[in-house]
Design an enzyme around this catalytic site. Structure first.
Site, PDB file in Angstrom:
ATOM      1  N   ASP A   1       0.872  -1.073  -0.099  1.00 26.66           N
ATOM      2  CA  ASP A   1       0.096   0.083   0.115  1.00 26.66           C
ATOM      3  C   ASP A   1       0.963   1.284   0.020  1.00 26.66           C
ATOM      4  O   ASP A   1       2.106   1.132  -0.114  1.00 26.66           O
ATOM      5  CB  ASP A   1      -0.969   0.174   1.230  1.00 26.66           C
ATOM      6  CG  ASP A   1      -2.438   0.725   0.934  1.00 26.66           C
ATOM      7  OD1 ASP A   1      -2.165   1.840   0.637  1.00 26.66           O
ATOM      8  OD2 ASP A   1      -3.259   0.185   0.978  1.00 26.66           O
TER       9      ASP A   1
ATOM     10  N   GLU B   1      -9.654   2.553  -5.638  1.00 26.01           N
ATOM     11  CA  GLU B   1      -9.358   3.733  -5.306  1.00 26.01           C
ATOM     12  C   GLU B   1      -8.247   4.302  -6.371  1.00 26.01           C
ATOM     13  O   GLU B   1      -7.284   5.285  -5.488  1.00 26.01           O
ATOM     14  CB  GLU B   1      -9.100   4.115  -3.718  1.00 26.01           C
ATOM     15  CG  GLU B   1     -10.319   3.731  -3.179  1.00 26.01           C
ATOM     16  CD  GLU B   1     -10.072   3.812  -1.555  1.00 26.01           C
ATOM     17  OE1 GLU B   1     -10.877   4.437  -0.911  1.00 26.01           O
ATOM     18  OE2 GLU B   1      -8.885   3.160  -0.944  1.00 26.01           O
TER      19      GLU B   1
ATOM     20  N   HIS C   1      -2.609   2.868  -4.663  1.00 24.42           N
ATOM     21  CA  HIS C   1      -2.201   2.550  -3.538  1.00 24.42           C
ATOM     22  C   HIS C   1      -0.719   2.320  -3.671  1.00 24.42           C
ATOM     23  O   HIS C   1      -0.313   1.010  -3.014  1.00 24.42           O
ATOM     24  CB  HIS C   1      -3.133   1.418  -2.818  1.00 24.42           C
ATOM     25  CG  HIS C   1      -4.479   1.991  -2.231  1.00 24.42           C
ATOM     26  ND1 HIS C   1      -4.542   2.706  -0.985  1.00 24.42           N
ATOM     27  CD2 HIS C   1      -5.833   1.876  -2.614  1.00 24.42           C
ATOM     28  CE1 HIS C   1      -5.715   3.015  -0.893  1.00 24.42           C
ATOM     29  NE2 HIS C   1      -6.629   2.524  -1.922  1.00 24.42           N
TER      30      HIS C   1
HETATM   31  C1  ACM Z   1     -10.963  -0.466   0.214  1.00 25.57           C
HETATM   32  O1  ACM Z   1     -11.276  -0.469   1.152  1.00 25.57           O
HETATM   33  N1  ACM Z   1     -10.184   0.654  -0.195  1.00 25.57           N
HETATM   34  C2  ACM Z   1     -10.914  -1.680  -0.658  1.00 25.57           C
END
Ligand code: ACM
Length: 452
Positions: free
Chosen positions: A19, A171, A93
């Site tokens: 991440d 995201e 991420h």
């Molecule tokens: C997430 O909670 N962004 C998968």
């Protein structure tokens, strides 16, 4: 953590290994992922708004699993009938990867990026997708990215015997892509009409890599925007509806919606809970039904609770966030809806609290904390209503700043705070024993909520 999972019939541990805040598994031939990517600056305060670290602050917080560690973990889990699903979260991420290998970005200045220590990197004020303040994406238009992912996926496929690899996809901000010349060139070359199709192009290539290693591809529900082949399995997190959509398109689905299954969310009022993005009470988790009406159950592979740990700094807090909601989700996944009963369930939760006490496992007592609801009378006075998730509790309160106990006024009807009062303190009891925590609620905070 695996041992605790077993008691409640959790049989799969999904490890989110990469991440913005860290890269957690050793990849041979890419040493910077763990020399650089696994480390940030330890900060304390309000995560998300930490002051950006200066260049001289030591990057000593973090760590990673060596490949031997992973083998040991996989073996330990396997002996206990638990599989491990690895996740490499791309293209968003990915700041830890980019801080390690800036050439994976196509944004100028990426060589100055650092692994995130909890400073603000996204603006969520206009909803999803967020506006990235720095570009935390791997560049879909850069062939080096696919070579990099081939190396990573080859090793991940060999380390984890589980048949799926989760490749993230959630995201991913698009604001840097929109102004990038190499992305524009890719769009012309491949006939991609918008940023969904750009991510779709990326996901298809990643899916091909995963399948070339003999594994099944899984990703978060955003990848549905890219019109992937139904062989892609979908993990539905933004709500149940994406899982429903996916199942209708014949994708395999795992349900892990924020509405029921996000263990990183607060469990009661933010006045007492460590502040995180949103709240999810135990009783709501208990309403989780992973097989919604209208969906062919054969596409629903299961459900999952998500404990995101960017704001969790030790195992005690991980335990606190997991229990008792972990009980509610396990029961929701293993029991037919008609067999579920909140009152019966909660009786058993309390028995298990006793077990966790003996085991010295931490859990949240938040279910005993009352729920504050506010409104205004016709003459604009603040009215406070207190309710509890659990039956049979008594709430005692004070407005005089002293700490209430069971010899104080017992809550029986809505309260109008006295004109000069500054705090409402409340505590719940079961008979003669306090069970909730002392909640100290500023009247100003209640007024603010009433204004909303
Ligand atoms: C997430 O909670 N962004 C998968």
């Amino acid at each position: 953590y695996i041992d605790a999972m077993l008691h409640y019939k959790y049989n799969l541990l999904h490890l989110h290994l990469t991440d913005d805040e860290g890269w957690r598994n050793e990849i041979k031939g890419l040493p910077r992922l763990t020399e650089v990517g696994a480390w940030n600056v330890k900060k304390v305060g309000e995560f998300g708004n930490f002051i950006p670290p200066t260049a001289d602050e030591p990057r000593t917080y973090g760590g990673f699993y060596t490949q031997d560690d992973i083998k040991e973990l996989v073996q330990y889990a396997k002996e206990r009938f638990v599989d491990i699903l690895p996740e490499i979260d791309v293209p968003g991420h990915s700041l830890a990867a980019i801080a390690s290998y800036p050439e994976l970005s196509c944004t100028p200045g990426a060589e100055n990026y650092r692994v995130r220590s909890g400073e603000k990197i996204m603006d969520w004020s206009r909803g999803a997708p967020p506006i990235a303040l720095i570009d935390n994406t791997l560049c879909p238009a850069n062939e080096k990215v696919y070579t990099f992912l081939d190396t990573v996926i080859t090793q991940v496929a060999a380390l984890f015997p589980f048949e799926y690899i989760h490749m993230g996809g959630d995201e991913a901000p698009i604001n840097f892509w929109e102004k990038n010349e190499s992305i524009k060139a890719l769009m012309r070359k491949e006939g991609l009409k918008n940023m969904h199709e750009v991510q779709g192009y990326f996901e298809k290539r990643v899916q091909n890599i995963v399948e070339a290693k003999g594994k099944k591809f899984m990703a978060w529900d955003e990848v549905l925007n890219g019109n992937l082949n139904p062989s892609a399995a979908i993990m539905s997190w933004r709500g149940m509806q994406y899982g429903i959509q996916a199942a209708k398109k014949k994708h395999e689905v795992v349900m892990s919606p924020t509405a029921y299954a996000y263990l990183d969310y607060m469990q009661a009022d933010p006045i007492t809970e460590p502040r995180v993005y949103a709240s999810l009470r135990l009783s709501k988790s208990y309403e989780f039904d992973p097989i919604p009406a209208g969906v062919d159950p054969k596409y629903i592979k299961g459900g999952q609770a998500n404990l995101w740990t960017e704001q969790i700094y030790n195992i005690r807090q991980a335990e606190y966030m997991t229990w008792p909601r972990g009980f509610a989700i396990a029961e929701s996944l293993w029991s037919l809806p008609e067999k579920k009963n909140w009152t019966n369930f909660f009786g058993r939760v309390e028995k298990h609290f006793n077990r966790l006490d003996v085991a010295e496992t931490k859990y949240a007592p938040s279910v005993y904390d009352p729920i504050f609801s506010v409104s205004r009378s016709a003459d604009k006075q603040l009215i406070v209503e207190l309710t509890t998730e659990v039956q049979g509790l008594d709430i005692y309160y004070s407005f005089d700043n002293s700490f209430p106990d069971r010899f104080y006024p017992r809550y029986t009807e809505k309260l109008v705070p006295p004109k000069d009062a500054t705090t409402l303190k409340v505590i719940t009891y079961k008979g003669k024993s306090p069970v909730g925590r002392m909640m100290v609620m500023p009247i100003e905070e209640l007024n603010k909520r009433a204004r909303k």
